[in-house]
Design a protein around this motif. Structure first.
Motif, PDB file in Angstrom:
ATOM      1  N   GLY A 104       0.835  -1.085  -0.332  1.00 23.52           N
ATOM      2  CA  GLY A 104      -0.068   0.067   0.068  1.00 23.52           C
ATOM      3  C   GLY A 104       0.820   1.213  -0.010  1.00 23.52           C
ATOM      4  N   GLU A 105       0.197   2.353   0.266  1.00 22.58           N
ATOM      5  CA  GLU A 105       0.658   3.704   0.082  1.00 22.58           C
ATOM      6  C   GLU A 105       0.329   4.523   1.292  1.00 22.58           C
ATOM      7  OE1 GLU A 105       1.540   7.431  -2.914  1.00 22.58           O
ATOM      8  OE2 GLU A 105       0.167   5.773  -3.496  1.00 22.58           O
ATOM      9  N   ALA A 106       1.382   5.031   2.169  1.00 15.18           N
ATOM     10  CA  ALA A 106       1.248   5.745   3.471  1.00 15.18           C
ATOM     11  C   ALA A 106       1.429   7.308   3.469  1.00 15.18           C
ATOM     12  CB  ALA A 106       1.637   4.667   4.658  1.00 15.18           C
ATOM     13  N   ARG A 107       0.701   7.798   4.185  1.00 14.78           N
ATOM     14  CA  ARG A 107       1.406   9.067   4.773  1.00 14.78           C
ATOM     15  C   ARG A 107       1.899   9.159   6.326  1.00 14.78           C
ATOM     16  NH1 ARG A 107      -2.344  13.916   6.483  1.00 14.78           N
ATOM     17  NH2 ARG A 107      -1.040  15.753   6.330  1.00 14.78           N
ATOM     18  N   LEU A 108       3.103   9.308   6.502  1.00 20.25           N
ATOM     19  CA  LEU A 108       3.584   9.435   7.787  1.00 20.25           C
ATOM     20  C   LEU A 108       3.245  11.013   8.350  1.00 20.25           C
ATOM     21  CD1 LEU A 108       5.261   8.387  10.147  1.00 20.25           C
ATOM     22  CD2 LEU A 108       7.252   9.062   8.797  1.00 20.25           C
ATOM     23  N   VAL A 109       2.844  11.035   9.607  1.00 22.56           N
ATOM     24  CA  VAL A 109       2.472  12.305  10.007  1.00 22.56           C
ATOM     25  C   VAL A 109       3.549  12.267  11.158  1.00 22.56           C
ATOM     26  CG1 VAL A 109       0.776  13.782  10.980  1.00 22.56           C
ATOM     27  CG2 VAL A 109       0.239  12.262   9.167  1.00 22.56           C
ATOM     28  N   THR A 110       4.158  13.708  11.493  1.00 19.61           N
ATOM     29  CA  THR A 110       4.950  13.942  12.759  1.00 19.61           C
ATOM     30  C   THR A 110       4.831  15.347  12.877  1.00 19.61           C
ATOM     31  OG1 THR A 110       7.000  14.857  11.668  1.00 19.61           O
ATOM     32  CG2 THR A 110       6.629  12.366  11.751  1.00 19.61           C
TER      33      THR A 110
END
Length: 360
Positions: free
Chosen positions: A268-274
């Motif tokens: 899949g394709e992810a968005r990492l949020v910090t």
């Protein structure tokens, strides 16, 4: 789903206590070849190494590709040669087999293999498609020995250990390698630990519920395995996120061990949020979160997102287990979420649609 944030402090005040995450991209990693050897590796195969210099306990990451019929070396990470090495292995895709001195076990997608110090094992592709394996090595607070960087066949005593394992398999009536002479004259049944297999298909997930107070926008399952047979690693998790869903934004404070964590995108394709930035992650990309780093991950693709996560705390004790509490129930998490959202707003980063601020 909504949350109103009235954060009246300085969101940048604890910056020194909130280290940044780091990302290793699969496309930036150059693979090397593990070579066929006389201790069971029957073909050259590719290995991608993931280096996390900021980590205390994730000493070595490897992504391994095996074609049908290919096997790794038969090895054991002996403490007198490599130090107290432990290993965790997750099947990313394909069908495999785990061979030990006493048994052969089939491996399916997302199965977990934990390898304590000194356990003998071999991994092979028993299917018709490529087998992909993701693994991490740790020696806790100890120094990773140079022997661990060598080809397994080049490590001290590797051939003698292989002969012992073949003799033990002969006693068990298991298949041995072609050409094994059967002339081992010691005791093949030394008191050694065995690898453990946790089968994904037989595991029950914990459902983490929608929680606007920490940013989780839908119910979602986590398959959590507590690695009780290991000392350095604390847990291994498979996360499933549907398109558009996000995990809670959370921080592993010192009360969890302290606890370092790695995410590895398996599909899949992810968005990492910090609090500092957002990153797009694709298959085989890896993210590392030191203790006290706030982070979240979401599915920004059109297919199911599968993420493998590993936790390590170097043998330290935690005040609670991760699967005992909802994230919002863990000490300090709701307050941390409000601070991170305020920090993202001050930095000009996006905040979720369900978040509003009292000063708007």
């Amino acid at each position: 789903m909504s949350v109103d944030i009235d954060y009246d402090g300085d969101p940048f005040r604890p910056t020194k206590e909130r280290p940044k995450a780091s990302v290793v991209r699969f496309d930036d990693v150059e693979p090397w070849a593990r070579h066929a050897s006389d201790i069971g590796c029957n073909f050259d195969h590719l290995v991608w190494g993931y280096d996390l210099p900021a980590s205390r306990w994730f000493d070595r990451g490897e992504l391994r590709q095996l074609d049908p019929g290919e096997y790794t070396d038969f090895q054991s990470h002996r403490e007198d040669v490599e130090g107290p090495v432990e290993k965790v292995v997750r099947v990313v895709s394909g069908r495999g087999v785990l061979r030990t001195e006493h048994r052969d076990e089939p491996l399916e997608r997302f199965d977990l293999v934990t390898v304590p110090t000194g356990a003998a094992y071999q991994l092979g592709n028993a299917g018709t498609n490529e087998l992909w394996l993701a693994s991490w090595t740790s020696v806790g607070d100890n120094h990773l020995h140079e022997a661990s960087t060598l080809e397994p066949a080049e490590r001290t005593g590797a051939r003698e250990e292989y002969e012992r394992v073949m003799a033990a398999r002969t006693d068990e009536g298991l298949q041995t390698a072609p050409g094994y002479a059967g002339d081992y004259d010691g005791d093949p049944d030394e008191d050694r630990p065995e690898p453990t297999v946790t089968r994904f298909a037989e595991s029950m997930p914990k459902v983490f519920h929608e929680s606007p107070a920490v940013g989780c926008n839908a119910d979602r399952p986590d398959w959590i395995t507590t690695t009780e047979d290991l000392e350095w690693f604390s847990d291994s998790v498979v996360m499933r996120l549907d398109p558009g869903t996000y995990t809670s934004l959370h921080t592993h404070f010192d009360n969890e061990g302290p606890h370092e964590e790695v995410y590895w995108v398996m599909a899949g394709e992810a968005r990492l949020v910090t609090e500092y930035r957002d990153e797009r992650l694709r298959r085989f990309d890896c993210a590392f979160f030191p203790t006290n780093n706030p982070h979240s991950i979401g599915n920004v693709g059109t297919d199911t997102l599968w993420v493998g996560a590993w936790g390590a705390r170097g043998g330290r004790e935690a005040e609670f287990e991760l699967d005992d509490l909802e994230v919002s129930e863990r000490p300090g998490q709701a307050e941390e979420y409000e601070r991170v959202m305020a920090a993202r707003k001050e930095r000009g980063l996006s905040t979720p649609s369900w978040v509003s601020f009292d000063d708007e």
